[in-house]
Write a protein that holds these residues in place. Structure first.
Motif, mmCIF file in Angstrom:
data_model
loop_
_atom_site.group_PDB
_atom_site.id
_atom_site.type_symbol
_atom_site.label_atom_id
_atom_site.label_comp_id
_atom_site.label_asym_id
_atom_site.label_seq_id
_atom_site.Cartn_x
_atom_site.Cartn_y
_atom_site.Cartn_z
ATOM 1 N N UNK A 207 0.476 -0.782 0.268
ATOM 2 C CA UNK A 207 0.081 0.106 -0.239
ATOM 3 C C UNK A 207 0.918 0.835 0.116
ATOM 4 N N UNK A 208 2.063 1.443 0.633
ATOM 5 C CA UNK A 208 2.617 2.305 0.651
ATOM 6 C C UNK A 208 3.399 2.596 -0.874
ATOM 7 N N UNK A 209 3.881 1.670 -1.882
ATOM 8 C CA UNK A 209 4.559 1.776 -2.415
ATOM 9 C C UNK A 209 3.646 1.268 -4.250
ATOM 10 N N UNK A 210 2.615 2.193 -3.779
ATOM 11 C CA UNK A 210 1.647 2.512 -4.542
ATOM 12 C C UNK A 210 1.494 3.793 -4.947
ATOM 13 N N UNK A 211 0.979 5.116 -5.875
ATOM 14 C CA UNK A 211 0.737 5.620 -6.632
ATOM 15 C C UNK A 211 -1.027 5.907 -5.418
ATOM 16 N N UNK A 212 -2.011 4.750 -5.894
ATOM 17 C CA UNK A 212 -2.954 5.028 -5.058
ATOM 18 C C UNK A 212 -2.580 3.339 -3.442
ATOM 19 N N UNK A 213 -3.013 3.878 -2.604
ATOM 20 C CA UNK A 213 -2.736 3.091 -2.014
ATOM 21 C C UNK A 213 -3.640 1.909 -2.017
ATOM 22 N N UNK A 214 -2.453 0.961 -1.486
ATOM 23 C CA UNK A 214 -2.957 -0.538 -2.160
ATOM 24 C C UNK A 214 -3.496 -1.096 -3.847
ATOM 25 N N UNK A 215 -3.859 -0.093 -5.178
ATOM 26 C CA UNK A 215 -4.237 -0.594 -5.936
ATOM 27 C C UNK A 215 -3.375 -0.535 -6.998
ATOM 28 N N UNK A 216 -3.073 -2.051 -7.316
ATOM 29 C CA UNK A 216 -2.508 -2.289 -8.380
ATOM 30 C C UNK A 216 -2.876 -2.370 -9.173
ATOM 31 N N UNK A 217 -4.178 -2.481 -9.332
ATOM 32 C CA UNK A 217 -4.166 -2.507 -11.546
ATOM 33 C C UNK A 217 -5.601 -3.030 -11.398
ATOM 34 N N UNK A 218 -6.055 -3.492 -12.704
ATOM 35 C CA UNK A 218 -7.438 -3.805 -12.218
ATOM 36 C C UNK A 218 -7.783 -5.007 -13.484
ATOM 37 N N UNK A 219 -8.938 -5.541 -13.573
ATOM 38 C CA UNK A 219 -8.569 -6.843 -14.518
ATOM 39 C C UNK A 219 -10.538 -6.410 -15.188
ATOM 40 N N UNK A 220 -10.083 -6.425 -16.386
ATOM 41 C CA UNK A 220 -10.981 -6.778 -17.341
ATOM 42 C C UNK A 220 -11.294 -7.447 -18.135
ATOM 43 N N UNK A 221 -12.716 -7.347 -18.874
ATOM 44 C CA UNK A 221 -13.334 -8.747 -19.640
ATOM 45 C C UNK A 221 -12.931 -8.989 -20.886
ATOM 46 N N UNK A 222 -11.919 -7.828 -21.314
ATOM 47 C CA UNK A 222 -10.724 -7.521 -21.941
ATOM 48 C C UNK A 222 -9.349 -8.650 -22.142
ATOM 49 N N UNK A 223 -8.628 -8.083 -20.314
ATOM 50 C CA UNK A 223 -8.062 -8.741 -20.491
ATOM 51 C C UNK A 223 -7.905 -9.827 -19.676
ATOM 52 N N UNK A 224 -8.745 -10.712 -19.571
ATOM 53 C CA UNK A 224 -8.597 -12.405 -19.594
ATOM 54 C C UNK A 224 -9.141 -12.362 -21.186
ATOM 55 N N UNK A 225 -9.829 -12.244 -22.532
ATOM 56 C CA UNK A 225 -9.639 -12.492 -23.627
ATOM 57 C C UNK A 225 -8.115 -12.260 -24.272
ATOM 58 N N UNK A 226 -8.328 -11.583 -23.750
ATOM 59 C CA UNK A 226 -6.845 -11.521 -24.227
ATOM 60 C C UNK A 226 -5.783 -12.254 -24.144
ATOM 61 N N UNK A 227 -5.935 -13.089 -22.576
ATOM 62 C CA UNK A 227 -5.144 -13.275 -21.756
ATOM 63 C C UNK A 227 -5.543 -14.959 -22.744
ATOM 64 N N UNK A 228 -6.720 -15.311 -23.023
ATOM 65 C CA UNK A 228 -7.635 -16.304 -23.792
ATOM 66 C C UNK A 228 -6.989 -16.830 -25.505
ATOM 67 N N UNK A 229 -6.977 -15.565 -25.834
ATOM 68 C CA UNK A 229 -6.414 -15.479 -27.293
ATOM 69 C C UNK A 229 -4.961 -15.745 -27.446
ATOM 70 N N UNK A 230 -3.929 -15.017 -26.280
ATOM 71 C CA UNK A 230 -2.592 -15.458 -26.069
ATOM 72 C C UNK A 230 -3.080 -17.281 -26.510
ATOM 73 N N UNK A 231 -3.101 -17.862 -25.081
ATOM 74 C CA UNK A 231 -3.009 -18.958 -24.680
ATOM 75 C C UNK A 231 -3.672 -19.853 -26.237
ATOM 76 N N UNK A 232 -4.627 -19.508 -26.811
ATOM 77 C CA UNK A 232 -4.723 -19.922 -28.156
ATOM 78 C C UNK A 232 -3.714 -19.707 -29.082
ATOM 79 N N UNK A 233 -3.423 -19.035 -29.290
ATOM 80 C CA UNK A 233 -2.142 -18.464 -30.181
ATOM 81 C C UNK A 233 -0.546 -19.542 -29.793
ATOM 82 N N UNK A 234 -0.428 -19.796 -28.521
ATOM 83 C CA UNK A 234 0.404 -20.353 -28.298
ATOM 84 C C UNK A 234 0.175 -21.971 -28.431
ATOM 85 N N UNK A 235 -0.699 -23.033 -28.487
ATOM 86 C CA UNK A 235 -1.543 -23.860 -28.847
ATOM 87 C C UNK A 235 -1.173 -23.808 -30.456
ATOM 88 N N UNK A 236 -1.005 -23.246 -30.973
ATOM 89 C CA UNK A 236 -1.480 -23.255 -32.636
ATOM 90 C C UNK A 236 0.027 -22.739 -33.064
#
Length: 236
Positions: A207-236
């Motif tokens: 919490x003391x090392x981040x610009x906003x106390x304790x907030x280190x990021x966000x996870x969106x549906x787009x982030x998840x879809x990008x992760x799934x697409x990335x894994x699919x590309x690795x498979x192919x």
């Protein structure tokens, strides 16, 4: 008679080594998609969208999740077919069990609690996002505001220039959050369970090392879809 979609209301993943149980509750629309595929397979994405009275882009994330879970199978130039429920041993399934929130999180988009709801709407368009993290006077996270929140204010015929964003946001106490060590499957589960498109990621240990106390990021549906697409590309 028990339908296949009733069995798919809850998907349970277990990891043999850690005996971890993760429950993913499908939304009503996702269960309808599975039912349509069961009845009409092979069926195109356009046909599924037409049956539901929606557009194809609206269903993109739902279809990707159902394919990832193994409830629906996608064949190029053929369409969607019933999947093998569920794909515990698939490449993507195994990789998703290993990924954590820290592996896929993105930077949060911040807005001060003193900002007006009108300026919040402008920022949503400027940043091409659907969610803003609201910060307080001491640079702490005090809430989260979405397109839906601001739309509710607009429908009340209120002048957005006079309404602080804090009047439209969901406050910290009512927010659902993620931790960096949470699994990607847990992130998917919470997004679906709470019917939201984005969740803040909090890490109280830094919490003391981040610009906003304790907030280190966000996870969106787009982030998840990008992760799934990335894994699919690795498979192919």
């Amino acid at each position: 008679m028990l339908k296949f979609t009733d069995l798919c209301s809850f998907i349970i993943y277990t990891t043999p080594l850690h005996k971890e149980v993760i429950i993913i509750q499908l939304s009503e629309r996702q269960r309808e998609i599975v039912d349509i595929v069961q009845r009409l397979a092979p069926v195109t994405g356009d046909k599924i969208a037409e049956t539901l009275g929606l557009t194809r882009p609206t269903l993109r994330s739902d279809l990707a999740l159902l394919v990832m879970l193994g409830l629906v199978d996608a064949k190029p130039k053929v369409g969607y077919l019933p999947g093998r429920y569920p794909k515990y041993d698939s490449h993507i399934g195994n990789m998703l069990k290993k990924l954590t929130v820290a592996d896929i999180l993105s930077d949060p988009i911040l807005i001060s609690g003193e900002t007006t709801a009108y300026d919040a709407v402008l920022m949503l368009f400027q940043q091409n996002t659907g969610t803003l993290m609201v910060t307080g006077e001491e640079q702490e996270l005090i809430g989260i505001v979405t397109r839906k929140d601001l739309l509710k204010v607009m429908l009340g015929h209120t002048d957005l220039h006079t309404v602080p964003v804090t009047m439209a946001m969901t406050r910290r106490a009512q927010m659902t959050t993620l931790a960096p060590e949470d699994s990607l499957l847990e992130a998917i589960s919470r997004l679906i369970r709470h019917q939201v498109n984005c969740l803040p990621v909090l890490d109280e240990q830094c919490s003391s090392s981040t610009p906003i106390q304790g907030l280190v990021g966000r996870v969106t549906k787009t982030d998840i879809m990008n992760a799934i697409l990335s894994l699919t590309e690795e498979k192919t």
